[in-house]
Design an enzyme around this catalytic site. Structure first.
Site, PDB file in Angstrom:
ATOM      1  N   HIS A   1      -7.800  -4.808  -1.664  1.00  8.48           N
ATOM      2  CA  HIS A   1      -6.801  -4.345  -1.428  1.00  8.48           C
ATOM      3  C   HIS A   1      -6.033  -4.890  -0.593  1.00  8.48           C
ATOM      4  CE1 HIS A   1      -4.207  -0.947  -1.156  1.00  8.48           C
ATOM      5  NE2 HIS A   1      -4.244  -0.719   0.478  1.00  8.48           N
TER       6      HIS A   1
ATOM      7  N   SER B   1       0.540  -1.644   0.081  1.00  6.97           N
ATOM      8  CA  SER B   1      -0.081   0.087  -0.343  1.00  6.97           C
ATOM      9  C   SER B   1       0.801   1.565  -0.268  1.00  6.97           C
ATOM     10  CB  SER B   1      -0.885   0.504   0.959  1.00  6.97           C
ATOM     11  OG  SER B   1      -2.419   1.109   0.916  1.00  6.97           O
TER      12      SER B   1
ATOM     13  N   GLU C   1     -10.088  -3.200  -5.950  1.00  7.78           N
ATOM     14  CA  GLU C   1      -9.746  -2.013  -5.572  1.00  7.78           C
ATOM     15  C   GLU C   1      -9.387  -0.852  -6.407  1.00  7.78           C
ATOM     16  OE1 GLU C   1      -5.288  -2.169  -4.159  1.00  7.78           O
ATOM     17  OE2 GLU C   1      -5.263  -4.247  -4.663  1.00  7.78           O
TER      18      GLU C   1
END
Length: 297
Positions: free
Chosen positions: A268, A144, A238
């Site tokens: 995600h 991320s 996502e």
């Protein structure tokens, strides 16, 4: 079975307590509780230390090759998460790649805005080099925001004429803090974990009044020439799908060896759910294979 696993994970995330754009103190506690609720395997060690003045946690599993290191950058939109919170996924990567992991506990926004996280990442890598670990025996892994930080760090190292690591693996990287990718809209209903508004809130925490397109914060806008081989893994459900697609395209444009894997109907950082999702197990194996190929080369 895989389809049912995907549905079950989607439901789990949709009804979970984490709100990435919510109150920072509350959500940091929620993030920690979620990760701490999963016990580590007994054969995993996690040792606190520091590199270049930056707190780190070294994660090791029994079959580690001591000559190779994964420098790991956790997620959390630059405001949540920590190296301790990342130990579970880091240990899974460590075991599969056969390498010790050093997870960087970089400073968080808004208390420590850009470029604090980037400065910590660069300092930790330089300290590894100073310890005598060759750059060719180091790889970066990030999830991320940590994936975006990986790319930004590689660009900063190149600009400073520092040696690049052997490769980098990115899990659902957040590389566009302008949140301008089409999937921010087109995938919003499918994404059970993130919202565009939450990301915009955290981007402002990180950057303050700076331009959100600043290349060292949003490396999808950076010149990527000279970076090492990249593996990018992303789920099709996502809002950061376009971040991954555009990053892969930009890397290819700048002559970087890049592998893009889009995993269907998963959310995600799905790699963190290998105990529940066969796709995550396969993705982690693919990432480990990529990293070990780069070391061998």
């Amino acid at each position: 079975m895989t389809q049912q696993q995907r549905r079950d994970l989607d439901e789990l995330l949709r009804h979970g307590p984490l709100d990435v754009g919510g109150d920072i103190a509350e959500q940091r506690a929620v993030f920690h509780e979620m990760t701490a609720s999963v016990p580590l395997p007994e054969d995993v060690s996690a040792t606190h230390g520091e590199l270049g003045g930056v707190p780190v946690i070294t994660v090791e599993t029994p079959a580690n090759d001591p000559s190779v290191v994964l420098l790991y950058f956790h997620g959390g939109a630059y405001a949540l998460g920590s190296a301790p919170d990342s130990v579970g996924l880091a240990a899974d990567v460590s075991r599969r790649a056969g390498a010790r992991v050093v997870s960087v506990d970089y400073r968080l926004a808004p208390e420590h805005p850009f470029p604090a996280a980037l400065d910590d990442a660069v300092a930790a890598y330089r300290a590894l080099l100073d310890q005598g670990v060759p750059s060719t025996r180091i790889a970066f892994v990030g999830e991320s925001a940590g994936g975006g930080l990986v790319v930004a760090t590689l660009v900063a190292l190149r600009d400073a004429d520092q040696p690049q690591p052997s490769s980098a693996a990115l899990f659902s990287p957040w590389v566009d803090l302008t949140v301008s990718g089409a999937s921010a809209t087109t995938k919003a209903a499918l994404d059970p974990a993130l919202t565009p508004q939450a990301l915009r809130t955290r981007a402002r925490d990180y950057l303050g009044e700076r331009d959100t397109a600043t290349p060292l914060a949003s490396p999808v806008f950076a010149d990527l020439t000279g970076l090492p081989p990249l593996l990018i893994q992303v789920g099709s459900h996502e809002i950061l799908l376009d971040d991954a697609l555009r990053l892969a395209s930009r890397a290819a444009y700048h002559d970087v060896a890049v592998e893009l894997q889009v995993w269907p109907e998963v959310p995600h950082v799905f790699q963190g759910f290998a105990a529940l999702l066969d796709d995550a197990d396969r993705a982690l194996n693919a990432a480990a294979a990529f990293l070990t190929r780069a070391w061998a080369a």
